[in-house]
Design a protein around this motif. Structure first.
Motif, PDB file in Angstrom:
ATOM      1  N   ILE A 200       0.828  -1.203   0.000  1.00 43.34           N
ATOM      2  CA  ILE A 200       0.000   0.000   0.000  1.00 43.34           C
ATOM      3  C   ILE A 200       0.864   1.255   0.000  1.00 43.34           C
ATOM      4  N   LEU A 201       1.876   1.285   0.852  1.00 39.02           N
ATOM      5  CA  LEU A 201       2.644   2.521   0.992  1.00 39.02           C
ATOM      6  C   LEU A 201       3.755   2.639  -0.056  1.00 39.02           C
ATOM      7  N   SER A 202       4.179   1.522  -0.588  1.00 40.25           N
ATOM      8  CA  SER A 202       5.283   1.450  -1.558  1.00 40.25           C
ATOM      9  C   SER A 202       6.422   2.448  -1.327  1.00 40.25           C
ATOM     10  N   ILE A 203       6.994   2.375  -0.130  1.00 43.34           N
ATOM     11  CA  ILE A 203       8.272   3.046   0.130  1.00 43.34           C
ATOM     12  C   ILE A 203       9.164   2.010   0.807  1.00 43.34           C
ATOM     13  N   PRO A 204      10.494   2.170   0.708  1.00 46.01           N
ATOM     14  CA  PRO A 204      11.381   1.128   1.239  1.00 46.01           C
ATOM     15  C   PRO A 204      11.274   0.975   2.759  1.00 46.01           C
TER      16      PRO A 204
ATOM     17  N   VAL B 127      -0.497  10.816 -14.681  1.00 41.00           N
ATOM     18  CA  VAL B 127       0.057  10.990 -13.334  1.00 41.00           C
ATOM     19  C   VAL B 127       1.134   9.925 -13.173  1.00 41.00           C
ATOM     20  N   GLU B 128       2.380  10.375 -12.965  1.00 38.97           N
ATOM     21  CA  GLU B 128       3.516   9.439 -12.989  1.00 38.97           C
ATOM     22  C   GLU B 128       3.615   8.595 -11.724  1.00 38.97           C
ATOM     23  N   GLY B 142     -10.755  15.249 -19.953  1.00 35.26           N
ATOM     24  CA  GLY B 142     -10.499  14.014 -20.689  1.00 35.26           C
ATOM     25  C   GLY B 142     -10.064  12.874 -19.805  1.00 35.26           C
ATOM     26  N   ASP B 143      -9.236  11.981 -20.376  1.00 34.08           N
ATOM     27  CA  ASP B 143      -8.826  10.772 -19.673  1.00 34.08           C
ATOM     28  C   ASP B 143      -7.724  11.064 -18.653  1.00 34.08           C
ATOM     29  N   VAL B 144      -7.700  10.257 -17.618  1.00 29.82           N
ATOM     30  CA  VAL B 144      -6.618  10.320 -16.639  1.00 29.82           C
ATOM     31  C   VAL B 144      -5.942   8.957 -16.593  1.00 29.82           C
ATOM     32  N   THR B 145      -4.619   8.956 -16.695  1.00 37.81           N
ATOM     33  CA  THR B 145      -3.844   7.723 -16.581  1.00 37.81           C
ATOM     34  C   THR B 145      -2.953   7.846 -15.345  1.00 37.81           C
ATOM     35  N   VAL B 146      -3.025   6.862 -14.468  1.00 37.77           N
ATOM     36  CA  VAL B 146      -2.195   6.877 -13.265  1.00 37.77           C
ATOM     37  C   VAL B 146      -1.237   5.698 -13.359  1.00 37.77           C
ATOM     38  N   LEU B 147       0.065   5.975 -13.298  1.00 39.92           N
ATOM     39  CA  LEU B 147       1.039   4.885 -13.435  1.00 39.92           C
ATOM     40  C   LEU B 147       1.216   4.120 -12.122  1.00 39.92           C
ATOM     41  N   GLY B 148       0.930   4.768 -10.998  1.00 41.24           N
ATOM     42  CA  GLY B 148       1.031   4.093  -9.710  1.00 41.24           C
ATOM     43  C   GLY B 148      -0.332   3.621  -9.231  1.00 41.24           C
ATOM     44  N   GLY B 160     -13.289  11.941 -19.003  1.00 47.79           N
ATOM     45  CA  GLY B 160     -13.269  10.746 -19.837  1.00 47.79           C
ATOM     46  C   GLY B 160     -13.044   9.507 -18.992  1.00 47.79           C
ATOM     47  N   SER B 161     -12.232   8.578 -19.540  1.00 46.87           N
ATOM     48  CA  SER B 161     -11.985   7.323 -18.840  1.00 46.87           C
ATOM     49  C   SER B 161     -10.828   7.464 -17.854  1.00 46.87           C
ATOM     50  N   ILE B 162     -10.712   6.479 -16.963  1.00 54.28           N
ATOM     51  CA  ILE B 162      -9.631   6.473 -15.982  1.00 54.28           C
ATOM     52  C   ILE B 162      -8.860   5.165 -16.132  1.00 54.28           C
ATOM     53  N   HIS B 163      -7.548   5.274 -16.275  1.00 54.54           N
ATOM     54  CA  HIS B 163      -6.691   4.099 -16.432  1.00 54.54           C
ATOM     55  C   HIS B 163      -5.720   4.080 -15.270  1.00 54.54           C
ATOM     56  N   ILE B 164      -5.734   3.014 -14.493  1.00 57.33           N
ATOM     57  CA  ILE B 164      -4.844   2.935 -13.339  1.00 57.33           C
ATOM     58  C   ILE B 164      -3.976   1.686 -13.478  1.00 57.33           C
ATOM     59  N   TYR B 165      -2.669   1.889 -13.554  1.00 56.69           N
ATOM     60  CA  TYR B 165      -1.762   0.758 -13.762  1.00 56.69           C
ATOM     61  C   TYR B 165      -1.407   0.046 -12.463  1.00 56.69           C
ATOM     62  N   GLY B 166      -1.752   0.648 -11.323  1.00 57.43           N
ATOM     63  CA  GLY B 166      -1.550  -0.016 -10.041  1.00 57.43           C
ATOM     64  C   GLY B 166      -2.895  -0.440  -9.477  1.00 57.43           C
TER      65      GLY B 166
END
Lengths: 271, 230
Positions: A200-204, B127-128, B142-148, B160-166
Protein backbone atom coordinates in the motif's frame (compact mmCIF):
# COMPACT_ATOMS: atom_id res chain seq x y z
CA UNK A 1 26.81 17.64 4.82
CA UNK A 2 24.18 17.62 7.55
CA UNK A 3 21.01 15.64 7.02
CA UNK A 4 17.62 16.73 8.27
CA UNK A 5 15.33 13.80 9.08
CA UNK A 6 11.67 14.11 10.01
CA UNK A 7 10.08 11.33 12.03
CA UNK A 8 6.41 11.52 11.15
CA UNK A 9 3.23 9.44 10.88
CA UNK A 10 -0.04 11.36 10.69
CA UNK A 11 -1.59 9.23 13.40
CA UNK A 12 -0.77 9.72 17.06
CA UNK A 13 0.51 7.10 19.45
CA UNK A 14 2.33 5.00 16.86
CA UNK A 15 5.79 5.57 18.32
CA UNK A 16 7.26 8.71 16.73
CA UNK A 17 8.82 10.10 19.87
CA UNK A 18 10.16 6.73 21.06
CA UNK A 19 11.61 6.14 17.60
CA UNK A 20 13.17 9.62 17.42
CA UNK A 21 14.90 9.07 20.75
CA UNK A 22 16.02 5.51 19.93
CA UNK A 23 17.30 6.38 16.44
CA UNK A 24 18.91 9.60 17.66
CA UNK A 25 20.83 7.70 20.36
CA UNK A 26 21.84 4.89 18.01
CA UNK A 27 23.09 7.41 15.44
CA UNK A 28 25.07 9.21 18.14
CA UNK A 29 26.64 5.90 19.15
CA UNK A 30 28.22 5.72 15.70
CA UNK A 31 30.12 8.90 16.62
CA UNK A 32 28.03 11.35 14.58
CA UNK A 33 26.90 14.67 16.05
CA UNK A 34 23.14 14.37 16.51
CA UNK A 35 20.36 16.67 17.67
CA UNK A 36 16.77 15.62 18.27
CA UNK A 37 14.24 18.45 17.92
CA UNK A 38 10.77 18.28 19.48
CA UNK A 39 8.20 19.95 17.19
CA UNK A 40 5.24 18.96 19.33
CA UNK A 41 4.76 22.46 20.71
CA UNK A 42 2.22 22.40 23.52
CA UNK A 43 2.45 18.62 24.07
CA UNK A 44 6.15 18.07 24.44
CA UNK A 45 7.30 14.54 25.31
CA UNK A 46 10.71 14.04 23.80
CA UNK A 47 12.42 15.61 26.83
CA UNK A 48 10.81 12.96 29.06
CA UNK A 49 11.74 10.04 26.82
CA UNK A 50 15.30 11.39 26.66
CA UNK A 51 15.40 12.01 30.43
CA UNK A 52 16.17 15.71 29.96
CA UNK A 53 12.97 17.17 31.44
CA UNK A 54 14.65 18.53 34.57
CA UNK A 55 17.19 20.52 32.61
CA UNK A 56 14.91 22.44 30.23
CA UNK A 57 15.46 26.20 30.48
CA UNK A 58 14.83 27.54 27.00
CA UNK A 59 13.04 25.85 24.13
CA UNK A 60 12.50 25.90 20.36
CA UNK A 61 9.94 28.72 20.56
CA UNK A 62 12.27 30.89 22.64
CA UNK A 63 14.90 30.48 19.93
CA UNK A 64 12.41 31.18 17.12
CA UNK A 65 11.22 34.34 18.87
CA UNK A 66 14.75 35.49 19.62
CA UNK A 67 14.37 35.26 23.42
CA UNK A 68 17.26 32.82 23.63
CA UNK A 69 20.24 31.77 21.52
CA UNK A 70 20.28 28.30 20.06
CA UNK A 71 23.17 27.08 22.23
CA UNK A 72 21.28 28.15 25.35
CA UNK A 73 18.32 25.98 24.44
CA UNK A 74 20.25 22.87 23.39
CA UNK A 75 20.54 20.26 26.14
CA UNK A 76 23.43 17.86 25.94
CA UNK A 77 22.65 14.23 26.72
CA UNK A 78 24.25 12.95 29.93
CA UNK A 79 25.18 9.57 28.45
CA UNK A 80 26.37 10.59 25.00
CA UNK A 81 28.14 13.91 24.66
CA UNK A 82 27.57 14.15 20.90
CA UNK A 83 23.77 13.86 21.35
CA UNK A 84 21.67 16.97 22.07
CA UNK A 85 17.99 17.72 22.42
CA UNK A 86 16.13 20.87 21.49
CA UNK A 87 12.91 20.74 23.53
CA UNK A 88 9.52 22.10 22.50
CA UNK A 89 7.58 24.65 24.52
CA UNK A 90 4.77 23.24 26.64
CA UNK A 91 3.02 26.56 27.23
CA UNK A 92 2.64 27.69 23.62
CA UNK A 93 0.84 26.33 20.59
CA UNK A 94 1.85 25.42 17.07
CA UNK A 95 1.06 28.90 15.71
CA UNK A 96 4.26 30.04 17.38
CA UNK A 97 6.20 28.02 14.77
CA UNK A 98 6.82 30.71 12.17
CA UNK A 99 8.07 29.69 8.75
CA UNK A 100 11.06 32.04 8.86
CA UNK A 101 11.88 31.18 12.46
CA UNK A 102 11.92 27.44 11.81
CA UNK A 103 14.00 27.91 8.65
CA UNK A 104 16.57 29.92 10.62
CA UNK A 105 16.81 27.38 13.45
CA UNK A 106 17.15 24.43 11.04
CA UNK A 107 19.86 26.25 9.07
CA UNK A 108 21.80 26.87 12.27
CA UNK A 109 21.39 23.25 13.40
CA UNK A 110 22.66 22.04 10.00
CA UNK A 111 25.93 23.86 10.68
CA UNK A 112 26.42 22.40 14.14
CA UNK A 113 25.33 18.79 13.65
CA UNK A 114 25.61 15.85 11.25
CA UNK A 115 22.04 14.70 11.85
CA UNK A 116 19.01 16.82 12.74
CA UNK A 117 16.10 14.58 13.77
CA UNK A 118 12.74 16.35 13.91
CA UNK A 119 10.08 14.65 16.01
CA UNK A 120 6.82 15.62 14.31
CA UNK A 121 3.52 16.03 16.15
CA UNK A 122 0.56 13.95 14.95
CA UNK A 123 -1.90 15.39 12.45
CA UNK A 124 -1.49 17.22 9.17
CA UNK A 125 -1.74 20.83 10.35
CA UNK A 126 0.88 23.48 11.03
CA UNK A 127 3.02 21.51 13.50
CA UNK A 128 3.66 18.51 11.24
CA UNK A 129 3.96 20.78 8.21
CA UNK A 130 6.71 22.78 9.89
CA UNK A 131 8.48 19.65 11.15
CA UNK A 132 8.65 18.13 7.64
CA UNK A 133 9.26 21.29 5.66
CA UNK A 134 13.06 21.21 5.63
CA UNK A 135 13.50 17.45 5.66
CA UNK A 136 15.94 15.65 3.36
CA UNK A 137 14.82 12.27 4.67
CA UNK A 138 11.53 11.16 6.18
CA UNK A 139 11.03 8.20 8.48
CA UNK A 140 7.35 7.32 8.28
CA UNK A 141 6.39 5.50 11.47
CA UNK A 142 3.47 3.12 10.90
CA UNK A 143 1.70 0.45 12.96
CA UNK A 144 0.44 -2.60 11.11
CA UNK A 145 -3.20 -1.54 11.18
CA UNK A 146 -5.43 0.09 8.56
CA UNK A 147 -5.98 3.51 10.12
CA UNK A 148 -2.27 4.04 10.72
CA UNK A 149 -1.45 2.93 7.18
CA UNK A 150 -3.97 5.30 5.64
CA UNK A 151 -2.70 8.22 7.71
CA UNK A 152 0.88 7.42 6.74
CA UNK A 153 -0.19 7.38 3.12
CA UNK A 154 -1.63 10.87 3.56
CA UNK A 155 1.64 12.04 5.12
CA UNK A 156 3.65 10.58 2.21
CA UNK A 157 1.45 12.62 -0.12
CA UNK A 158 2.27 15.77 1.85
CA UNK A 159 5.99 14.91 1.88
CA UNK A 160 5.83 14.72 -1.92
CA UNK A 161 4.00 18.02 -2.34
CA UNK A 162 4.44 20.43 0.58
CA UNK A 163 8.08 20.15 1.62
CA UNK A 164 10.83 22.50 0.54
CA UNK A 165 12.41 19.71 -1.51
CA UNK A 166 9.12 18.94 -3.27
CA UNK A 167 8.65 22.61 -4.06
CA UNK A 168 12.13 22.67 -5.63
CA UNK A 169 11.12 19.66 -7.75
CA UNK A 170 13.32 17.28 -5.74
CA UNK A 171 12.24 14.33 -3.65
CA UNK A 172 12.33 13.68 0.05
CA UNK A 173 13.95 10.29 0.67
CA UNK A 174 11.26 8.26 2.42
CA UNK A 175 11.62 5.20 4.67
CA UNK A 176 9.01 3.11 6.39
CA UNK A 177 9.51 2.13 10.01
CA UNK A 178 6.97 -0.46 11.08
CA UNK A 179 6.54 -0.24 14.85
CA UNK A 180 4.59 -2.13 17.51
CA UNK A 181 4.78 -5.25 15.40
CA UNK A 182 3.50 -8.25 17.32
CA UNK A 183 4.70 -11.53 15.75
CA UNK A 184 2.13 -13.53 17.74
CA UNK A 185 -0.80 -11.43 16.52
CA UNK A 186 0.61 -11.37 12.99
CA UNK A 187 0.73 -15.18 13.00
CA UNK A 188 -2.91 -15.29 14.06
CA UNK A 189 -3.81 -12.88 11.26
CA UNK A 190 -5.01 -10.16 13.67
CA UNK A 191 -2.68 -7.61 12.14
CA UNK A 192 -1.91 -6.32 8.67
CA UNK A 193 0.87 -8.33 7.09
CA UNK A 194 4.18 -6.61 6.40
CA UNK A 195 3.78 -7.26 2.66
CA UNK A 196 0.35 -5.61 2.65
CA UNK A 197 1.65 -2.48 4.35
CA UNK A 198 4.58 -2.31 1.96
CA UNK A 199 2.34 -2.78 -1.05
CA UNK A 200 0.00 0.00 0.00
CA UNK A 201 2.64 2.52 0.99
CA UNK A 202 5.28 1.45 -1.56
CA UNK A 203 8.27 3.05 0.13
CA UNK A 204 11.38 1.13 1.24
CA UNK A 205 11.30 -0.57 4.62
CA UNK A 206 13.82 0.72 7.16
CA UNK A 207 13.00 -1.74 9.89
CA UNK A 208 10.41 -3.61 11.91
CA UNK A 209 10.28 -2.84 15.63
CA UNK A 210 8.57 -5.50 17.69
CA UNK A 211 5.98 -4.61 20.32
CA UNK A 212 7.79 -4.93 23.62
CA UNK A 213 7.59 -4.06 27.30
CA UNK A 214 11.19 -2.88 26.98
CA UNK A 215 10.04 0.18 25.04
CA UNK A 216 7.68 1.19 27.83
CA UNK A 217 10.27 0.48 30.52
CA UNK A 218 12.86 2.60 28.73
CA UNK A 219 10.53 5.60 28.35
CA UNK A 220 9.53 5.40 31.98
CA UNK A 221 13.12 5.73 33.11
CA UNK A 222 13.78 8.40 30.49
CA UNK A 223 16.41 6.55 28.50
CA UNK A 224 16.17 5.83 24.75
CA UNK A 225 15.55 2.10 24.34
CA UNK A 226 18.77 1.69 22.36
CA UNK A 227 20.78 2.93 25.37
CA UNK A 228 18.71 1.45 28.18
CA UNK A 229 19.23 -2.14 27.21
CA UNK A 230 20.96 -2.52 23.84
CA UNK A 231 20.48 -6.29 23.81
CA UNK A 232 16.68 -6.26 23.79
CA UNK A 233 14.72 -7.02 20.63
CA UNK A 234 13.44 -3.47 20.01
CA UNK A 235 16.90 -2.00 20.68
CA UNK A 236 18.49 -4.34 18.16
CA UNK A 237 15.75 -3.56 15.65
CA UNK A 238 16.42 0.18 15.98
CA UNK A 239 20.17 -0.39 15.65
CA UNK A 240 19.58 -2.33 12.42
CA UNK A 241 17.28 0.43 11.17
CA UNK A 242 20.04 2.99 11.77
CA UNK A 243 22.58 0.87 9.91
CA UNK A 244 20.18 0.74 6.96
CA UNK A 245 19.68 4.50 7.22
CA UNK A 246 23.46 4.84 6.93
CA UNK A 247 23.35 2.84 3.71
CA UNK A 248 24.17 -0.69 4.85
CA UNK A 249 22.31 -3.48 3.10
CA UNK A 250 20.92 -5.65 5.86
CA UNK A 251 18.33 -8.32 5.50
CA UNK A 252 15.11 -7.41 7.26
CA UNK A 253 14.44 -9.79 10.12
CA UNK A 254 11.86 -9.48 12.83
CA UNK A 255 13.87 -9.53 16.04
CA UNK A 256 12.50 -11.75 18.79
CA UNK A 257 13.25 -11.57 22.47
CA UNK A 258 16.21 -13.78 23.26
CA UNK A 259 14.90 -16.58 25.37
CA UNK A 260 16.75 -17.61 28.49
CA UNK A 261 18.23 -21.05 28.97
CA UNK A 262 15.33 -22.04 31.24
CA UNK A 263 12.78 -20.88 28.65
CA UNK A 264 14.49 -22.96 26.03
CA UNK A 265 14.71 -25.94 28.35
CA UNK A 266 10.96 -25.93 28.78
CA UNK A 267 10.41 -25.01 25.16
CA UNK A 268 7.76 -22.45 25.99
CA UNK A 269 6.09 -21.31 22.84
CA UNK A 270 5.52 -17.63 22.40
CA UNK A 271 3.63 -17.61 19.16
CA UNK B 1 -29.13 14.94 -10.99
CA UNK B 2 -29.70 18.57 -10.04
CA UNK B 3 -28.15 20.38 -7.12
CA UNK B 4 -30.19 22.57 -4.83
CA UNK B 5 -28.37 25.53 -3.29
CA UNK B 6 -29.79 27.26 -0.23
CA UNK B 7 -28.48 30.83 -0.03
CA UNK B 8 -28.47 32.43 3.41
CA UNK B 9 -28.35 36.08 4.41
CA UNK B 10 -26.03 37.96 4.38
CA UNK B 11 -25.54 37.15 0.72
CA UNK B 12 -22.13 38.78 0.24
CA UNK B 13 -20.24 36.31 2.47
CA UNK B 14 -22.39 33.41 1.24
CA UNK B 15 -21.37 34.13 -2.36
CA UNK B 16 -17.75 34.44 -1.25
CA UNK B 17 -17.88 30.97 0.30
CA UNK B 18 -19.42 29.57 -2.87
CA UNK B 19 -16.71 31.24 -4.94
CA UNK B 20 -14.06 29.71 -2.67
CA UNK B 21 -15.63 26.30 -3.13
CA UNK B 22 -15.51 26.67 -6.91
CA UNK B 23 -11.87 27.79 -6.79
CA UNK B 24 -11.06 24.65 -4.83
CA UNK B 25 -12.92 22.30 -7.14
CA UNK B 26 -13.11 23.88 -10.58
CA UNK B 27 -15.49 22.01 -12.80
CA UNK B 28 -17.59 20.81 -9.88
CA UNK B 29 -20.66 22.68 -11.10
CA UNK B 30 -19.81 22.42 -14.79
CA UNK B 31 -22.92 21.74 -16.80
CA UNK B 32 -24.75 20.59 -13.68
CA UNK B 33 -28.24 21.92 -13.30
CA UNK B 34 -28.68 23.92 -10.12
CA UNK B 35 -31.89 24.94 -8.38
CA UNK B 36 -31.81 27.94 -6.06
CA UNK B 37 -33.97 27.57 -2.97
CA UNK B 38 -35.02 30.91 -1.44
CA UNK B 39 -36.43 29.37 1.75
CA UNK B 40 -33.93 31.18 3.99
CA UNK B 41 -34.30 34.56 2.33
CA UNK B 42 -36.89 37.32 2.57
CA UNK B 43 -37.84 40.10 0.13
CA UNK B 44 -35.82 42.57 2.24
CA UNK B 45 -32.54 40.64 2.16
CA UNK B 46 -29.79 42.82 0.79
CA UNK B 47 -28.67 41.82 -2.68
CA UNK B 48 -31.51 39.37 -3.21
CA UNK B 49 -32.62 41.10 -6.42
CA UNK B 50 -29.33 40.32 -8.17
CA UNK B 51 -28.76 36.94 -6.52
CA UNK B 52 -29.45 34.78 -9.56
CA UNK B 53 -27.28 36.94 -11.80
CA UNK B 54 -24.51 36.75 -9.21
CA UNK B 55 -24.74 32.96 -9.01
CA UNK B 56 -24.73 32.60 -12.78
CA UNK B 57 -21.74 34.93 -12.97
CA UNK B 58 -19.85 32.18 -11.12
CA UNK B 59 -20.46 29.90 -14.07
CA UNK B 60 -23.30 27.97 -12.47
CA UNK B 61 -26.30 27.03 -14.57
CA UNK B 62 -29.45 27.87 -12.65
CA UNK B 63 -32.40 25.95 -14.03
CA UNK B 64 -35.09 26.86 -11.55
CA UNK B 65 -35.95 28.48 -8.25
CA UNK B 66 -37.91 27.26 -5.27
CA UNK B 67 -39.78 29.01 -2.45
CA UNK B 68 -39.34 32.33 -4.20
CA UNK B 69 -42.69 33.66 -2.87
CA UNK B 70 -42.78 37.45 -3.07
CA UNK B 71 -39.05 37.89 -3.51
CA UNK B 72 -38.29 40.24 -6.38
CA UNK B 73 -35.55 38.55 -8.30
CA UNK B 74 -34.73 38.77 -11.95
CA UNK B 75 -34.40 35.27 -13.27
CA UNK B 76 -31.85 35.11 -16.11
CA UNK B 77 -32.21 31.38 -16.56
CA UNK B 78 -30.08 30.01 -19.36
CA UNK B 79 -31.61 26.58 -18.95
CA UNK B 80 -29.05 24.68 -20.95
CA UNK B 81 -29.60 21.09 -20.07
CA UNK B 82 -26.60 19.15 -21.21
CA UNK B 83 -25.81 15.53 -20.88
CA UNK B 84 -29.34 14.29 -20.37
CA UNK B 85 -29.69 10.56 -20.28
CA UNK B 86 -32.63 8.24 -20.75
CA UNK B 87 -34.40 7.26 -17.58
CA UNK B 88 -37.62 5.50 -16.85
CA UNK B 89 -40.81 7.37 -16.07
CA UNK B 90 -40.17 9.79 -13.25
CA UNK B 91 -42.92 10.28 -10.75
CA UNK B 92 -43.18 13.98 -10.09
CA UNK B 93 -44.43 14.81 -6.65
CA UNK B 94 -47.47 17.08 -6.81
CA UNK B 95 -45.72 19.87 -4.89
CA UNK B 96 -43.01 20.32 -7.50
CA UNK B 97 -44.81 21.44 -10.59
CA UNK B 98 -42.63 22.33 -13.54
CA UNK B 99 -43.23 25.92 -14.56
CA UNK B 100 -44.12 26.47 -18.22
CA UNK B 101 -40.60 27.74 -18.91
CA UNK B 102 -39.06 24.67 -17.39
CA UNK B 103 -41.22 22.44 -19.54
CA UNK B 104 -40.05 24.37 -22.59
CA UNK B 105 -36.46 23.92 -21.51
CA UNK B 106 -36.90 20.19 -21.28
CA UNK B 107 -38.16 20.15 -24.84
CA UNK B 108 -35.14 22.17 -25.96
CA UNK B 109 -32.73 19.70 -24.47
CA UNK B 110 -31.34 17.45 -27.18
CA UNK B 111 -32.72 13.96 -27.21
CA UNK B 112 -30.73 11.82 -24.89
CA UNK B 113 -28.67 9.16 -26.55
CA UNK B 114 -27.79 11.41 -29.47
CA UNK B 115 -25.41 13.20 -27.20
CA UNK B 116 -21.86 12.12 -27.74
CA UNK B 117 -20.17 14.49 -25.30
CA UNK B 118 -16.78 13.27 -26.47
CA UNK B 119 -13.86 14.57 -24.47
CA UNK B 120 -12.66 15.92 -27.80
CA UNK B 121 -9.06 16.23 -28.83
CA UNK B 122 -7.83 17.22 -25.38
CA UNK B 123 -4.76 15.16 -24.56
CA UNK B 124 -5.16 13.06 -21.45
CA UNK B 125 -3.52 13.67 -18.11
CA UNK B 126 -0.77 11.30 -17.04
CA UNK B 127 0.06 10.99 -13.33
CA UNK B 128 3.52 9.44 -12.99
CA UNK B 129 3.31 8.46 -9.35
CA UNK B 130 0.97 7.11 -6.70
CA UNK B 131 -2.03 9.21 -5.77
CA UNK B 132 -1.91 9.26 -1.99
CA UNK B 133 -4.68 9.41 0.57
CA UNK B 134 -6.21 12.88 0.69
CA UNK B 135 -5.06 13.86 -2.78
CA UNK B 136 -7.48 14.41 -5.64
CA UNK B 137 -6.81 14.54 -9.33
CA UNK B 138 -9.48 16.54 -11.17
CA UNK B 139 -9.38 16.50 -14.95
CA UNK B 140 -12.81 17.27 -16.37
CA UNK B 141 -11.48 17.59 -19.92
CA UNK B 142 -10.50 14.01 -20.69
CA UNK B 143 -8.83 10.77 -19.67
CA UNK B 144 -6.62 10.32 -16.64
CA UNK B 145 -3.84 7.72 -16.58
CA UNK B 146 -2.20 6.88 -13.26
CA UNK B 147 1.04 4.89 -13.43
CA UNK B 148 1.03 4.09 -9.71
CA UNK B 149 -1.75 3.17 -7.33
CA UNK B 150 -4.65 5.26 -6.04
CA UNK B 151 -4.74 5.01 -2.26
CA UNK B 152 -7.66 4.65 0.07
CA UNK B 153 -8.96 8.17 0.65
CA UNK B 154 -7.69 9.51 -2.69
CA UNK B 155 -9.89 10.35 -5.66
CA UNK B 156 -9.63 10.68 -9.41
CA UNK B 157 -12.26 12.63 -11.29
CA UNK B 158 -12.08 12.55 -15.06
CA UNK B 159 -14.31 13.81 -17.84
CA UNK B 160 -13.27 10.75 -19.84
CA UNK B 161 -11.99 7.32 -18.84
CA UNK B 162 -9.63 6.47 -15.98
CA UNK B 163 -6.69 4.10 -16.43
CA UNK B 164 -4.84 2.94 -13.34
CA UNK B 165 -1.76 0.76 -13.76
CA UNK B 166 -1.55 -0.02 -10.04
CA UNK B 167 -4.23 -0.80 -7.50
CA UNK B 168 -7.37 1.30 -7.16
CA UNK B 169 -8.10 1.61 -3.44
CA UNK B 170 -9.73 5.05 -3.40
CA UNK B 171 -12.46 6.58 -5.55
CA UNK B 172 -12.59 6.83 -9.32
CA UNK B 173 -15.22 9.00 -10.99
CA UNK B 174 -15.14 8.74 -14.77
CA UNK B 175 -17.30 10.48 -17.34
CA UNK B 176 -17.93 13.13 -14.75
CA UNK B 177 -19.30 15.65 -17.25
CA UNK B 178 -21.92 13.28 -18.53
CA UNK B 179 -20.00 10.86 -20.71
CA UNK B 180 -21.68 7.50 -20.26
CA UNK B 181 -19.22 5.60 -22.46
CA UNK B 182 -16.30 6.36 -20.16
CA UNK B 183 -14.65 3.37 -18.48
CA UNK B 184 -12.43 2.71 -15.53
CA UNK B 185 -9.53 0.27 -15.80
CA UNK B 186 -7.31 -0.89 -12.97
CA UNK B 187 -4.82 -3.70 -12.31
CA UNK B 188 -6.23 -4.45 -8.88
CA UNK B 189 -9.69 -3.50 -7.73
CA UNK B 190 -9.93 -2.54 -4.07
CA UNK B 191 -11.90 0.63 -4.67
CA UNK B 192 -14.03 2.46 -2.13
CA UNK B 193 -16.31 3.83 -4.83
CA UNK B 194 -16.45 3.90 -8.60
CA UNK B 195 -18.70 6.15 -10.64
CA UNK B 196 -19.41 6.66 -14.31
CA UNK B 197 -21.58 9.53 -15.50
CA UNK B 198 -23.04 10.00 -12.02
CA UNK B 199 -24.00 6.34 -11.51
CA UNK B 200 -21.97 4.90 -8.70
CA UNK B 201 -21.19 1.70 -6.85
CA UNK B 202 -19.64 1.46 -3.40
CA UNK B 203 -17.24 -1.22 -2.21
CA UNK B 204 -20.05 -2.99 -0.41
CA UNK B 205 -21.93 -3.64 -3.64
CA UNK B 206 -18.96 -4.83 -5.66
CA UNK B 207 -18.98 -8.54 -6.43
CA UNK B 208 -16.60 -10.31 -4.06
CA UNK B 209 -14.91 -12.27 -6.85
CA UNK B 210 -13.82 -9.02 -8.51
CA UNK B 211 -11.95 -7.73 -5.45
CA UNK B 212 -8.24 -7.81 -6.13
CA UNK B 213 -8.73 -8.58 -9.81
CA UNK B 214 -7.66 -6.64 -12.88
CA UNK B 215 -10.94 -5.21 -14.12
CA UNK B 216 -12.65 -2.81 -16.43
CA UNK B 217 -15.70 -0.96 -15.26
CA UNK B 218 -18.33 0.37 -17.59
CA UNK B 219 -21.90 1.56 -17.62
CA UNK B 220 -24.32 -0.91 -19.22
CA UNK B 221 -27.92 0.21 -19.39
CA UNK B 222 -27.60 2.50 -16.42
CA UNK B 223 -25.80 -0.04 -14.23
CA UNK B 224 -22.18 -0.05 -13.19
CA UNK B 225 -20.74 -3.28 -14.56
CA UNK B 226 -17.43 -4.77 -13.48
CA UNK B 227 -15.72 -7.31 -15.73
CA UNK B 228 -12.35 -9.02 -15.76
CA UNK B 229 -9.88 -7.42 -18.14
CA UNK B 230 -9.51 -9.37 -21.33
Amino acid sequence: MAKVVVVTSGKGGVGKTTSTAAIGAALAQTGAKVVVVDFDVGLRNLDLVMGAERRVVFDLINVIQGDARLHQALIRDKRLENLSILPASQTRDKDALTTDGVAKVIAELREKFDWVLCDSPAGIERGPAMAMHHADIAIVVTNPEVSSVRDSDRIIGLLDSKTERAQRGERVEKHLLLTRYDPARAARGDMLKVEDVLEILSIPLLGIIPESQEVLKASNVGVPVTLNNPETAPARAYQDAVRRLLGEKLEIVIPQERRSFVDRLFGRRVA
Amino acid sequence: MAFVVLPEAPLGPWLAVLRGQIDKAPGFFNARPVIVDFAHLSPGTEGVATLLTDIEALGITVIDVENIGEIPCAAPFRRHLLGGRPTGAVEIKPTVRPTPEAAGAAADAPAAGSLPVEPGATPGLIVEDHVRSGQSVLFPKGDVTVLGSVSSGAEILAGGSIHIYGALRGRALAGAQGFARARIFCRKLEAELVSIDGFYMTAEDMPAEMRGAAVQISLEGGRITIAHQR
